[in-house]
Design a protein around this motif. Structure first.
Motif, PDB file in Angstrom:
ATOM      1  N   LYS A   1       0.834  -1.204   0.000  1.00  0.00           N
ATOM      2  CA  LYS A   1       0.000   0.000   0.000  1.00  0.00           C
ATOM      3  C   LYS A   1       0.871   1.258   0.000  1.00  0.00           C
ATOM      4  N   ARG A   2       1.947   1.243   0.777  1.00  0.00           N
ATOM      5  CA  ARG A   2       2.872   2.380   0.807  1.00  0.00           C
ATOM      6  C   ARG A   2       3.580   2.523  -0.543  1.00  0.00           C
TER       7      ARG A   2
ATOM      8  N   LYS B   1       0.626  15.336   1.800  1.00  0.00           N
ATOM      9  CA  LYS B   1      -0.843  15.278   1.837  1.00  0.00           C
ATOM     10  C   LYS B   1      -1.364  14.209   0.884  1.00  0.00           C
TER      11      LYS B   1
ATOM     12  N   GLU C   1      -0.484  10.674   2.366  1.00  0.00           N
ATOM     13  CA  GLU C   1      -1.349  10.300   3.488  1.00  0.00           C
ATOM     14  C   GLU C   1      -2.771  10.009   3.009  1.00  0.00           C
ATOM     15  N   TRP C   2      -3.249  10.780   2.043  1.00  0.00           N
ATOM     16  CA  TRP C   2      -4.591  10.572   1.510  1.00  0.00           C
ATOM     17  C   TRP C   2      -4.684   9.217   0.816  1.00  0.00           C
ATOM     18  N   ASP C   3      -3.664   8.880   0.034  1.00  0.00           N
ATOM     19  CA  ASP C   3      -3.640   7.593  -0.649  1.00  0.00           C
ATOM     20  C   ASP C   3      -3.575   6.429   0.347  1.00  0.00           C
ATOM     21  N   LEU C   4      -2.825   6.592   1.415  1.00  0.00           N
ATOM     22  CA  LEU C   4      -2.742   5.538   2.426  1.00  0.00           C
ATOM     23  C   LEU C   4      -4.089   5.327   3.136  1.00  0.00           C
ATOM     24  N   ALA C   5      -4.847   6.397   3.282  1.00  0.00           N
ATOM     25  CA  ALA C   5      -6.116   6.327   4.008  1.00  0.00           C
ATOM     26  C   ALA C   5      -7.222   5.691   3.170  1.00  0.00           C
ATOM     27  N   GLU C   6      -7.042   5.667   1.845  1.00  0.00           N
ATOM     28  CA  GLU C   6      -8.068   5.054   0.975  1.00  0.00           C
ATOM     29  C   GLU C   6      -8.148   3.564   1.218  1.00  0.00           C
ATOM     30  N   ASP C   7      -9.356   3.033   1.063  1.00  0.00           N
ATOM     31  CA  ASP C   7      -9.535   1.568   1.200  1.00  0.00           C
ATOM     32  C   ASP C   7      -9.487   0.874  -0.122  1.00  0.00           C
TER      33      ASP C   7
END
Length: 96
Positions: A6-7, A87, A90-96
């Motif tokens: 994911k990272r 930003k 972090e936004w991409d990491l927070a997506e499911d």
């Protein structure tokens, strides 16, 4: 430390988004061509080692050093938008 998938995807999107910014306008004029060229040069210089890390599947990639470098680039060239990288990441990491 190994970087999870994911990272890796989130980091790859960083490069993709900056490359999109390099695309020339449809009807360039001298001013837009110069601005695009300056932006492209700064992005290429700042992110060339990052791109190599991505190509090598993040072998020896130092996340902390990457973010310190981005902060330094942002301090020197705020017009490029390096501050948005964290930003986006972090936004991409927070997506499911």
């Amino acid at each position: 430390m190994a970087i999870d998938e994911k990272r890796k995807v989130a980091y790859r999107k960083i490069l993709y988004n900056f490359l999109i910014g390099i695309k020339a306008p449809e009807i360039p004029n001298d001013t837009s061509a110069i601005a695009t060229g300056r932006y492209a040069a700064l992005v290429a210089y700042a992110l060339h080692n990052f791109a190599l890390s991505l190509a090598n599947d993040f072998v020896n990639f130092d996340e902390e050093a990457f973010w310190r470098g981005i902060a330094s680039w942002d301090a020197h060239y705020p017009e490029v938008g390096f501050s948005n990288i964290r930003k986006m990441f972090e936004w991409d990491l927070a997506e499911d």
